[in-house]
Scaffold this motif. Structure first.
Motif, PDB file in Angstrom:
ATOM      1  N   GLN A  18       0.826  -1.213   0.000  1.00 38.96           N
ATOM      2  CA  GLN A  18       0.000   0.000   0.000  1.00 38.96           C
ATOM      3  C   GLN A  18       0.861   1.264   0.000  1.00 38.96           C
ATOM      4  OE1 GLN A  18      -2.939  -0.168  -0.725  1.00 38.96           O
ATOM      5  NE2 GLN A  18      -4.125  -1.716   0.353  1.00 38.96           N
ATOM      6  N   LEU A  19       1.977   1.230   0.710  1.00 38.65           N
ATOM      7  CA  LEU A  19       2.877   2.395   0.705  1.00 38.65           C
ATOM      8  C   LEU A  19       3.469   2.610  -0.681  1.00 38.65           C
ATOM      9  CD1 LEU A  19       4.727   1.836   4.094  1.00 38.65           C
ATOM     10  CD2 LEU A  19       3.287   3.816   3.542  1.00 38.65           C
ATOM     11  N   VAL A 378      -3.827   0.040  14.858  1.00 39.31           N
ATOM     12  CA  VAL A 378      -3.429   0.570  13.547  1.00 39.31           C
ATOM     13  C   VAL A 378      -3.367   2.089  13.606  1.00 39.31           C
ATOM     14  CG1 VAL A 378      -3.937   0.621  11.074  1.00 39.31           C
ATOM     15  CG2 VAL A 378      -4.646  -1.350  12.454  1.00 39.31           C
ATOM     16  N   GLY A 379      -2.239   2.655  13.166  1.00 41.12           N
ATOM     17  CA  GLY A 379      -2.176   4.099  13.045  1.00 41.12           C
ATOM     18  C   GLY A 379      -0.903   4.691  13.589  1.00 41.12           C
ATOM     19  N   ASN A 380      -0.890   6.001  13.594  1.00 44.89           N
ATOM     20  CA  ASN A 380       0.246   6.773  14.108  1.00 44.89           C
ATOM     21  C   ASN A 380       0.209   6.798  15.626  1.00 44.89           C
ATOM     22  OD1 ASN A 380       0.991   9.888  14.995  1.00 44.89           O
ATOM     23  ND2 ASN A 380       2.465   8.928  13.626  1.00 44.89           N
ATOM     24  N   VAL A 381       1.368   6.653  16.253  1.00 44.22           N
ATOM     25  CA  VAL A 381       1.377   6.602  17.708  1.00 44.22           C
ATOM     26  C   VAL A 381       2.703   7.088  18.257  1.00 44.22           C
ATOM     27  CG1 VAL A 381       2.169   4.207  17.780  1.00 44.22           C
ATOM     28  CG2 VAL A 381       0.943   5.146  19.725  1.00 44.22           C
ATOM     29  N   GLY A 382       2.630   7.901  19.300  1.00 39.51           N
ATOM     30  CA  GLY A 382       3.826   8.289  20.040  1.00 39.51           C
ATOM     31  C   GLY A 382       4.691   9.336  19.388  1.00 39.51           C
ATOM     32  N   HIS A 383       4.720   9.360  18.063  1.00 41.93           N
ATOM     33  CA  HIS A 383       5.588  10.287  17.323  1.00 41.93           C
ATOM     34  C   HIS A 383       5.059  10.379  15.896  1.00 41.93           C
ATOM     35  CE1 HIS A 383       9.163  11.952  15.348  1.00 41.93           C
ATOM     36  NE2 HIS A 383       9.542  12.349  16.557  1.00 41.93           N
ATOM     37  N   SER A 403      -6.043  -2.313   6.891  1.00 46.91           N
ATOM     38  CA  SER A 403      -5.311  -1.470   7.826  1.00 46.91           C
ATOM     39  C   SER A 403      -4.056  -0.896   7.168  1.00 46.91           C
ATOM     40  CB  SER A 403      -4.960  -2.254   9.095  1.00 46.91           C
ATOM     41  OG  SER A 403      -4.254  -3.424   8.801  1.00 46.91           O
ATOM     42  N   ALA A 404      -3.452  -1.644   6.245  1.00 47.24           N
ATOM     43  CA  ALA A 404      -2.296  -1.116   5.524  1.00 47.24           C
ATOM     44  C   ALA A 404      -2.683   0.081   4.662  1.00 47.24           C
ATOM     45  CB  ALA A 404      -1.685  -2.213   4.653  1.00 47.24           C
ATOM     46  N   LYS A 405      -3.882   0.025   4.092  1.00 51.76           N
ATOM     47  CA  LYS A 405      -4.357   1.171   3.302  1.00 51.76           C
ATOM     48  C   LYS A 405      -4.473   2.406   4.189  1.00 51.76           C
ATOM     49  CE  LYS A 405      -6.239   3.148  -0.375  1.00 51.76           C
ATOM     50  NZ  LYS A 405      -7.523   2.652  -0.917  1.00 51.76           N
ATOM     51  N   LEU A 406      -4.975   2.227   5.412  1.00 50.05           N
ATOM     52  CA  LEU A 406      -5.069   3.353   6.346  1.00 50.05           C
ATOM     53  C   LEU A 406      -3.681   3.894   6.682  1.00 50.05           C
ATOM     54  CD1 LEU A 406      -6.550   5.222   8.323  1.00 50.05           C
ATOM     55  CD2 LEU A 406      -6.507   3.352   9.998  1.00 50.05           C
ATOM     56  N   ILE A 407      -2.710   3.007   6.929  1.00 48.44           N
ATOM     57  CA  ILE A 407      -1.345   3.445   7.223  1.00 48.44           C
ATOM     58  C   ILE A 407      -0.790   4.276   6.071  1.00 48.44           C
ATOM     59  CG2 ILE A 407       1.034   2.652   7.542  1.00 48.44           C
ATOM     60  CD1 ILE A 407      -0.542   2.292  10.040  1.00 48.44           C
ATOM     61  N   ALA A 408      -0.965   3.788   4.853  1.00 49.52           N
ATOM     62  CA  ALA A 408      -0.446   4.507   3.686  1.00 49.52           C
ATOM     63  C   ALA A 408      -1.082   5.883   3.559  1.00 49.52           C
ATOM     64  CB  ALA A 408      -0.693   3.690   2.419  1.00 49.52           C
ATOM     65  N   GLN A 409      -2.374   5.986   3.842  1.00 50.98           N
ATOM     66  CA  GLN A 409      -3.041   7.285   3.786  1.00 50.98           C
ATOM     67  C   GLN A 409      -2.527   8.223   4.866  1.00 50.98           C
ATOM     68  OE1 GLN A 409      -7.019   5.702   4.037  1.00 50.98           O
ATOM     69  NE2 GLN A 409      -7.358   5.873   1.827  1.00 50.98           N
TER      70      GLN A 409
END
Length: 431
Positions: A18-19, A378-383, A403-409
């Motif tokens: 996805q990235l 799933v997602g951005n965390v801590g930094h 969830s990989a699609k969400l990470i890429a977005q």
């Protein structure tokens, strides 16, 4: 951007795919010699979860009886494990179950759309087949499945509730005796070879370019700064047998998709994932008698054991053992392993007698993360430069594509497709 993905299982390879599709350059770091060698290797094959096999809700660890939910209890099973199952127990009620599944459902739909897109683009053959039959043992268990059936109707999921006679008529390999309560058939429910899919998707990435794979190297630490991120790789011995210096790889962002190793890598950031390790078991058995093999995939709905044909063998998967984090890399006591494998053999004899030659089966075990609220982390965390894609649980390997699609977005700073309430519910920093 340059992005490092830690982990070469289904979550890591899906994230890399996805990235790369979003235009980023990716480096995947895998501690094994090749991809799909960890928990991905022993996946049951069920592609996406239904309300009948998510690891929360009315039928999971009901009334505190671990064995009834397909979970093997160890001696001294208390403390963290007890607190974890108590939190899962809060989802047993119909309203709580419905609310959590409603949050998960957009991720299921996204994962299905992404898998359909990959199938359409590349025509990969990974032993996919349609047809799932969930079988329910007792009347009390059947009553506990009613909230799941209501969710199937609510979300307009095609299914057929069957009487025991209808189950036997549908698949003659299923024995009518001993009696059971009934079943639920999903004509479009898909089963596939998860490790094969991961290896084929890696081949796609190799062909397309823009993704580097570093295998046989273990990440020992993650470092994030305002302008850059980096990972430390464990030193390798040189030709003289002495260890080299630690290798450092840098990028613009890091995604941790390292399965059961994820909590350890995130601990220095003060992050406690809302997940708990489960050691899952699989028996890969030669077929004993072809006429006894079920036509489709059988799922023991109460014990969450999956029996499916994989090429020339039967794969029987389930028998979870709750662990503590420090036990992830430790071997189970022999008696516990024997209990787990016996549970798988029992399910095979109950639902497909004569189909599997259990005495010649190859046993496998691996660790998966299960969240206390039934949703992955799933997602951005801590930094701003650190992301997580983990904790998808034992049911539904294709969830990782959504969830990989969400990470890429999120890495791309583009608007996510998932509803805001689902994104919030997936956040790795939740309690």
């Amino acid at each position: 951007m340059d992005v490092i993905v830690i982990g070469g299982g289904i979550a890591g390879i899906a994230t890399a795919y996805q990235l790369r599709a979003a235009g980023h350059r990716v480096c995947v770091i895998e501690r094994h010699a090749t991809v799909a060698q960890g928990a991905t290797y022993g996946h049951s094959g069920v592609v996406l979860p239904t309300p009948l096999d998510v690891w929360f809700g009315p039928t999971f660890l009901r009334h505190g009886r671990q064995s009834s939910g397909g979970v093997i209890s160890k001696a001294g099973w208390r403390g963290q494990a007890h607190a974890f199952t108590k939190r899962l127990g809060a989802l047993h009620g119909s309203e709580a179950f419905e609310a959590r599944y409603a949050l998960l459902r957009p991720l299921i739909d996204s994962a299905q759309a992404e898998l359909d897109d990959i199938d359409g683009r590349f025509q990969l053959e990974y032993e996919q087949r349609d047809g799932l039959l969930y079988l329910v043992r007792g009347n009390d268990e059947w009553s506990l499945t009613q909230p799941a059936l209501e969710l199937l109707r609510q979300f307009e999921t095609p299914h057929h509730a069957l009487s025991p006679a209808e189950c036997v008529a549908f698949d003659a390999a299923i024995p009518a005796d001993p009696p059971f309560a009934g079943g639920v058939r999903f004509e479009n429910g898909r089963v596939a070879n998860c490790p094969l899919f991961v290896k084929l998707l890696k081949q796609v990435l190799d062909t397309q370019g823009g993704v580097q794979f570093v295998t046989g190297r273990e990440v020992t630490a993650i470092r994030v700064e305002s302008q850059r991120a980096a990972v430390d790789l464990a030193p390798q011995p040189n030709e003289a047998g002495r260890s080299r210096d630690v290798d450092v790889m840098s990028a613009d962002a890091v995604v941790v998709a390292a399965g059961a190793q994820t909590p350890h890598l995130l601990a220095p950031f003060g992050l406690k994932l809302p997940a708990y390790p489960l050691r899952m078991h699989t028996l890969n058995s030669p077929v004993a008698h072809e006429e006894c093999v079920p036509h489709g995939t059988i799922v023991d709905a109460g014990k969450r054991i999956v029996i499916t044909r994989m090429n020339h063998r039967l794969r029987i998967s389930g028998a979870a053992v709750l662990l503590r984090e420090k036990e992830v890399d430790e071997a189970l006591p022999e008696s516990v392993t024997e209990d787990a494998l016996a549970l798988l053999g029992e399910a095979s004899r109950d639902w497909a007698p004569g189909a599997a030659r259990i005495s010649a089966a190859l046993a496998w075990e691996g660790v998966k993360l299960l969240s206390a609220d039934g949703l992955p982390a799933v997602g951005n965390v801590g930094h701003p430069r650190l992301f997580v894609n983990a904790g998808h649980g034992p049911a539904g390997w294709a969830l990782a594509l959504g969830s990989a699609k969400l990470i890429a977005q999120q890495v791309s700073n583009s608007a996510p497709d998932l509803p805001a309430e689902t994104i919030q519910a997936l956040w790795p920093g939740r309690d």
